[in-house]
Design a protein around this motif. Structure first.
Motif, PDB file in Angstrom:
ATOM      1  N   ILE A  58      19.702  33.252  -9.063  1.00  0.00           N
ATOM      2  CA  ILE A  58      19.037  34.042 -10.337  1.00  0.00           C
ATOM      3  C   ILE A  58      17.949  33.765 -10.695  1.00  0.00           C
ATOM      4  N   ARG A  59      17.951  32.615 -11.670  1.00  0.00           N
ATOM      5  CA  ARG A  59      17.379  31.599 -12.550  1.00  0.00           C
ATOM      6  C   ARG A  59      15.898  31.585 -11.657  1.00  0.00           C
TER       7      ARG A  59
ATOM      8  N   ILE B   1      20.948  40.089  -5.422  1.00  0.00           N
ATOM      9  CA  ILE B   1      21.522  39.244  -5.740  1.00  0.00           C
ATOM     10  C   ILE B   1      22.350  39.615  -7.128  1.00  0.00           C
ATOM     11  N   SER B   2      21.316  40.273  -8.233  1.00  0.00           N
ATOM     12  CA  SER B   2      21.906  40.191  -9.875  1.00  0.00           C
ATOM     13  C   SER B   2      23.268  41.381  -8.808  1.00  0.00           C
TER      14      SER B   2
ATOM     15  N   PRO C 211      24.747  31.674  -8.202  1.00  0.00           N
ATOM     16  CA  PRO C 211      24.692  32.584  -8.176  1.00  0.00           C
ATOM     17  C   PRO C 211      23.503  32.819  -9.028  1.00  0.00           C
ATOM     18  N   ALA C 212      24.133  32.087 -10.675  1.00  0.00           N
ATOM     19  CA  ALA C 212      23.587  32.327 -11.550  1.00  0.00           C
ATOM     20  C   ALA C 212      22.205  31.515 -11.376  1.00  0.00           C
TER      21      ALA C 212
ATOM     22  N   PHE D 134      25.824  39.763  -7.503  1.00  0.00           N
ATOM     23  CA  PHE D 134      26.799  38.593  -8.123  1.00  0.00           C
ATOM     24  C   PHE D 134      27.952  39.191  -9.737  1.00  0.00           C
TER      25      PHE D 134
ATOM     26  N   LEU E 187      16.392  39.441  -6.389  1.00  0.00           N
ATOM     27  CA  LEU E 187      17.020  38.938  -7.332  1.00  0.00           C
ATOM     28  C   LEU E 187      17.954  40.662  -8.101  1.00  0.00           C
TER      29      LEU E 187
ATOM     30  N   ALA F 245      14.094  34.527 -10.693  1.00  0.00           N
ATOM     31  CA  ALA F 245      13.046  35.067 -11.334  1.00  0.00           C
ATOM     32  C   ALA F 245      11.843  34.439 -12.102  1.00  0.00           C
TER      33      ALA F 245
ATOM     34  N   SER G 207      11.356  37.639  -3.954  1.00  0.00           N
ATOM     35  CA  SER G 207      11.584  37.719  -5.093  1.00  0.00           C
ATOM     36  C   SER G 207      11.714  38.880  -6.445  1.00  0.00           C
TER      37      SER G 207
END
Length: 589
Positions: free
Chosen positions: A89-90, A59-60, A85-86, A63, A56, A93, A52
């Motif tokens: 990401i959440r 992907i961040s 994608p948002a 993105f 994270l 996280a 993760s």
């Protein structure tokens, strides 16, 4: 080191003697057995946390880069889907936070369960050994510190070896697979990247193998330093008064300097390994960037397949993986520490290889099984010799006959082996020569259980109440029995003057009471129940004449049906007794 023995271990005659085998008591793989399911859950959660974290970061980066490119190419359009994608990401996280919390919770429970199981296993194994081996084991390990410290060090094998390597290897493998899928690089470039990532894993592995000897050496020097400090600390006041502290701690200072040099060397190796691992990852990043640069300046079809956001994601992934694999180099001594601890613990519980004198103990001294006689008993010592390992003096060629109801008083100058003889009778020391019998049977062949009471020179008074200390001799003793035992040793008037009575706290090692009172408490503990044999080493030390005679009469009356053997320097009319006077003897090994 002598101790008050309240009960003798019951060793089954059909159980294999621990002295007859040198098989390892414990292996590192045994650590997984108590809570293997918890460890699997911990590894899964750790892997979720690691993946993760990397995902994270990747992907961040993807993105942000993708959103920037979409804005540059189509200003004002809604062609870039930023919702998915948002959301990912959440989700990552939350997965990272939940995985980390879950891993810590499960791994801590697994560690506590492991330590509990290890301590119970080793202490039960130690308690099952004959007293001879117990004494030599504790002496060889510098008392209990070494045993407890080594058990606590064993958890490094899982926490700093198995878990990090498992999570780091799987994470690296998945990242390598993603690189091969995401970037249309040439075969040579991919091979170079894979070799660099493999080197980042092989380096700490090789360091761990080389660190085994370093960890053993560090442990030996640290233990030597501790021992060289303990001796002068025991008499620090006198050494300071005599202005000899610096002189007597010179060896400790030298060992301390040696240990600091070794720790500084280990720290330099640790920093070097961590730096090299980072360099391998940075080199992989440079290869990726250089390969992309070459492709973008070429006219091949691969150049058009390059996805800039994915390229940035790969770059950030290579940077993020360092947080997982760099600690592998930081803890390169963990495997060596665990192996050293395991070897020392096995040596403690299988001491015959390091203590050849234990091989002279007859098998009947260990496999106790004969039932004690119910009627009158008598014991014979025929040319018995015994001494503490390494001592110059002891009991030599002692012959005496002991009858139930007739106390035996052992006298003699200091160093003649009086206390040593009691230790041999109690089973704390091996008999070097001669024979000890009880009713014509080998003394050590009997199942003594709690029928042999021994009051040594050093007392076991615990930081508990008076009642709790007394009930170590008889757990189900009533309050009336406790008062009766205290009356026999002349402590009842003292008890009546205590506001808390039987709940009076005695302090650690009996610090809250005097030495004479502590000795009488220990004696009262033995007098709570009848025993076939009582071995008392200086039971009248610190007592005035009136109290000494009262205690003697109580002990003699209590033990009139069994054997009573006493070491005493005091001279007075003790009535009809057998007297054994020992002479000072010097052993020449």
């Amino acid at each position: 080191m002598t101790k008050q023995v309240l009960a003798k271990s019951d060793t089954s005659s059909n159980q294999q003697s621990p002295l007859t085998t040198n098989a390892p008591v414990f292996r590192l793989r045994d650590m997984f057995k108590p809570s293997f399911d918890l460890w699997v859950i911990s590894w899964i959660l750790g892997l979720v946390t690691a993946l993760s974290m990397i995902a994270l970061l990747m992907i961040s980066g993807w993105f942000i880069t993708g959103a920037a490119l979409a804005g540059m190419i189509a200003v004002g359009s809604h062609s870039f889907n930023y919702m998915l994608p948002a959301g990912i990401i959440r989700m990552l996280a939350m997965a990272r936070t939940a995985g980390r919390y879950g891993e810590l919770m499960v791994s801590h429970n697994a560690v506590f369960d492991l330590l509990k199981t290890l301590r119970l296993r080793f202490f039960n194994r130690l308690a099952a050994l004959p007293l001879v081996q117990q004494r030599n084991t504790l002496h060889a390990s510098q008392y209990m510190h070494r045993l407890v410290s080594d058990i606590d060090k064993l958890d490094e094998f899982i926490l700093r070896v198995i878990s990090p390597w498992l999570i780091g290897s799987v994470s690296m493998l998945l990242l390598a697979a993603f690189i091969g899928w995401a970037l249309p690089l040439s075969s040579i470039s991919k091979i170079v990247i894979y070799l660099l990532l493999l080197s980042a894993l092989l380096l700490p592995f090789i360091a761990s193998l080389k660190g085994i000897q370093s960890a053993k050496h560090l442990s030996q020097v640290a233990e030597s330093r501790r021992q060289k400090l303990l001796a002068p600390l025991a008499i620090i006041t006198q050494l300071l008064l005599w202005q000899q502290w610096q002189t007597q701690t010179k060896d400790y200072t030298e060992q301390d300097d040696k240990l600091q040099a070794l720790e500084w060397k280990a720290q330099k190796h640790r920093s070097s390994y961590m730096l090299l691992i980072q360099w391998f990852c940075y080199a992989a990043v440079l290869v990726v960037l250089f390969s992309i640069y070459q492709l973008t300046n070429s006219s091949t079809a691969l150049a058009t397949d390059i996805n800039v956001p994915l390229a940035l994601a790969v770059t950030l992934g290579l940077l993020g993986i360092q947080e997982i694999i760099v600690p592998l180099g930081q803890h390169y001594l963990a495997m060596g520490n665990s192996i050293s601890a395991k070897d020392r613990l096995n040596a403690l519980l299988n001491p015959t290889a390091n203590q050849p004198e234990l091989n002279n103990i007859a098998a009947t001294d260990i496999e106790k099984g004969l039932t004690l006689p119910t009627g009158p008993i008598h014991a014979e010592l025929c040319n018995v010799s015994a001494k503490i390992p390494g001592a110059l003096v002891g009991a030599k060629e002692v012959s005496v006959s002991i009858q139930s109801g007739m106390p035996l008083i052992i006298k003699g100058p200091s160093g003649c082996g009086k206390s040593t003889l009691l230790q041999a009778l109690s089973g704390e020391l091996p008999v070097q020569a001669g024979e000890i019998t009880l009713n014509e049977q080998n003394w050590f062949a009997y199942d003594w259980q709690d029928q042999l009471g021994y009051l040594g020179q050093q007392l076991d008074i615990f930081d508990q109440t008076l009642a709790a200390n007394l009930r170590l001799g008889k757990p189900d003793a009533t309050e009336e029995e406790l008062l009766s035992a205290l009356d026999k040793v002349g402590l009842l008037p003292w008890l009546q003057a205590q506001p808390q009575g039987l709940q009076t706290a005695l302090g650690e090692y009996g610090a809250a009471i005097s030495g004479g009172q502590a000795r009488r408490v220990a004696l009262a503990r033995l007098l709570l129940k009848p025993r076939k044999v009582l071995l008392l080493d200086e039971p009248f030390a610190g007592l005035d004449t009136e109290t000494r005679e009262r205690v003697w009469n109580s002990v003699r009356e209590h033990q009139k049906q069994g054997l009573l053997i006493i070491v005493s320097h005091h001279e007075w009319d003790m009535g009809e007794c057998e007297v054994l006077t020992l002479k000072e003897n010097v052993f020449i090994d």
